[in-house]
Scaffold this motif. Sequence first.
Motif, PDB file in Angstrom:
ATOM      1  N   PHE A  64      35.748  19.494 -65.642  1.00 19.89           N
ATOM      2  CA  PHE A  64      34.812  18.840 -64.728  1.00 19.89           C
ATOM      3  C   PHE A  64      35.110  17.363 -64.543  1.00 19.89           C
ATOM      4  O   PHE A  64      34.772  16.787 -63.517  1.00 19.89           O
ATOM      5  CB  PHE A  64      33.368  19.112 -65.150  1.00 19.89           C
ATOM      6  N   GLU A  65      35.788  16.771 -65.487  1.00 24.11           N
ATOM      7  CA  GLU A  65      36.275  15.405 -65.271  1.00 24.11           C
ATOM      8  C   GLU A  65      37.432  15.433 -64.269  1.00 24.11           C
ATOM      9  O   GLU A  65      37.503  14.604 -63.366  1.00 24.11           O
ATOM     10  CB  GLU A  65      36.712  14.765 -66.583  1.00 24.11           C
ATOM     11  N   TRP A  66      38.307  16.400 -64.414  1.00 25.24           N
ATOM     12  CA  TRP A  66      39.460  16.538 -63.532  1.00 25.24           C
ATOM     13  C   TRP A  66      39.038  16.740 -62.071  1.00 25.24           C
ATOM     14  O   TRP A  66      39.643  16.172 -61.166  1.00 25.24           O
ATOM     15  CB  TRP A  66      40.325  17.696 -64.016  1.00 25.24           C
ATOM     16  N   ILE A  67      37.973  17.539 -61.840  1.00 28.32           N
ATOM     17  CA  ILE A  67      37.536  17.758 -60.451  1.00 28.32           C
ATOM     18  C   ILE A  67      36.571  16.675 -59.963  1.00 28.32           C
ATOM     19  O   ILE A  67      36.115  16.723 -58.828  1.00 28.32           O
ATOM     20  CB  ILE A  67      36.950  19.169 -60.230  1.00 28.32           C
ATOM     21  N   ASN A  82      29.342  11.858 -61.198  1.00 28.34           N
ATOM     22  CA  ASN A  82      29.713  11.364 -59.876  1.00 28.34           C
ATOM     23  C   ASN A  82      28.998  12.065 -58.744  1.00 28.34           C
ATOM     24  O   ASN A  82      29.329  11.845 -57.589  1.00 28.34           O
ATOM     25  CB  ASN A  82      31.230  11.495 -59.687  1.00 28.34           C
ATOM     26  N   SER A  83      28.063  12.915 -59.050  1.00 24.62           N
ATOM     27  CA  SER A  83      27.327  13.623 -58.014  1.00 24.62           C
ATOM     28  C   SER A  83      25.888  13.807 -58.467  1.00 24.62           C
ATOM     29  O   SER A  83      25.607  13.883 -59.662  1.00 24.62           O
ATOM     30  CB  SER A  83      27.973  14.976 -57.733  1.00 24.62           C
ATOM     31  N   ILE A  84      25.011  13.858 -57.501  1.00 21.18           N
ATOM     32  CA  ILE A  84      23.579  13.968 -57.777  1.00 21.18           C
ATOM     33  C   ILE A  84      23.032  15.098 -56.906  1.00 21.18           C
ATOM     34  O   ILE A  84      23.246  15.108 -55.697  1.00 21.18           O
ATOM     35  CB  ILE A  84      22.855  12.650 -57.428  1.00 21.18           C
ATOM     36  N   PHE A 119      25.145  17.667 -49.230  1.00 19.09           N
ATOM     37  CA  PHE A 119      25.877  18.661 -48.449  1.00 19.09           C
ATOM     38  C   PHE A 119      27.400  18.534 -48.526  1.00 19.09           C
ATOM     39  O   PHE A 119      28.104  19.192 -47.781  1.00 19.09           O
ATOM     40  CB  PHE A 119      25.406  18.713 -46.991  1.00 19.09           C
ATOM     41  N   THR A 120      27.919  17.701 -49.454  1.00 20.37           N
ATOM     42  CA  THR A 120      29.358  17.692 -49.702  1.00 20.37           C
ATOM     43  C   THR A 120      29.679  18.880 -50.604  1.00 20.37           C
ATOM     44  O   THR A 120      28.775  19.514 -51.172  1.00 20.37           O
ATOM     45  CB  THR A 120      29.804  16.397 -50.404  1.00 20.37           C
ATOM     46  N   TRP A 121      30.956  19.164 -50.799  1.00 25.23           N
ATOM     47  CA  TRP A 121      31.303  20.292 -51.654  1.00 25.23           C
ATOM     48  C   TRP A 121      30.837  20.043 -53.085  1.00 25.23           C
ATOM     49  O   TRP A 121      30.417  20.976 -53.765  1.00 25.23           O
ATOM     50  CB  TRP A 121      32.787  20.633 -51.575  1.00 25.23           C
ATOM     51  N   HIS A 122      30.885  18.777 -53.550  1.00 27.58           N
ATOM     52  CA  HIS A 122      30.375  18.452 -54.892  1.00 27.58           C
ATOM     53  C   HIS A 122      28.897  18.805 -54.997  1.00 27.58           C
ATOM     54  O   HIS A 122      28.452  19.351 -56.003  1.00 27.58           O
ATOM     55  CB  HIS A 122      30.548  16.956 -55.182  1.00 27.58           C
ATOM     56  N   TRP A 123      28.154  18.454 -53.981  1.00 26.74           N
ATOM     57  CA  TRP A 123      26.718  18.711 -53.978  1.00 26.74           C
ATOM     58  C   TRP A 123      26.450  20.216 -54.024  1.00 26.74           C
ATOM     59  O   TRP A 123      25.619  20.681 -54.805  1.00 26.74           O
ATOM     60  CB  TRP A 123      26.061  18.082 -52.750  1.00 26.74           C
ATOM     61  N   TRP A 124      27.175  20.991 -53.180  1.00 24.58           N
ATOM     62  CA  TRP A 124      26.959  22.431 -53.150  1.00 24.58           C
ATOM     63  C   TRP A 124      27.301  23.083 -54.483  1.00 24.58           C
ATOM     64  O   TRP A 124      26.591  23.969 -54.961  1.00 24.58           O
ATOM     65  CB  TRP A 124      27.771  23.091 -52.019  1.00 24.58           C
TER      66      TRP A 124
END
Length: 185
Positions: free
Chosen positions: A146-149, A93-95, A36-41
């Motif tokens: 996508f590396e930058w973000i 960095n996100s799953i 539920f983090t912005w990365h996840w969404w």
Amino acid sequence: MLEVDQSISDAVSQIDNKLHDAFLETLGLWCGSIVFTWHWWVNAGLSVLPWVLWVLVRKKESTHRLLLAGFVVLVLSSFLDMLGLNFGLWGYNSIVIPIIPPYIPWDFSIIPVTAMLFYQVKPKVNPYLKALIFSLLGSFVVQPVFEWIGFYNRKAWRDYYSLPLIFAIYLAGHYFAGRKHFEKL
């Protein structure tokens, strides 16, 4: 009955235990810090939205062969991504879901759907030119952005290493996208 060398069996069992422990650690991190983090969404959206777009804009009469081509792209990109992760060349960095590999949004959605859209648009354009554009965008635009973000983590990899791999993946999918006898499977 053939017997298994006990030392090999014990070593494999220890590795299985380490994998289980790593999964539990990943699950704890996912539950506590990722879901539920912005990365996840964003990753969840990137897993689903390209397919929704593709369903809306695809040429319906080409669905079967485009899906076959997309499947080829999916399998090849997933295999290479698995190799890169296992050899420590890059990471994510996100799953989205901890029981599936972290590259699912990329290899099961973004890459095959984008390739299928490339196959469908301007089909008479030289496939080598389209493969070059596809691989240049993937290697020198998508990966760095996508590396930058913070989604992708290059370790022992350079963007230009991806260029021939993405080029080859695109052409492999193109082979199937151009086969009319796959139209009515």
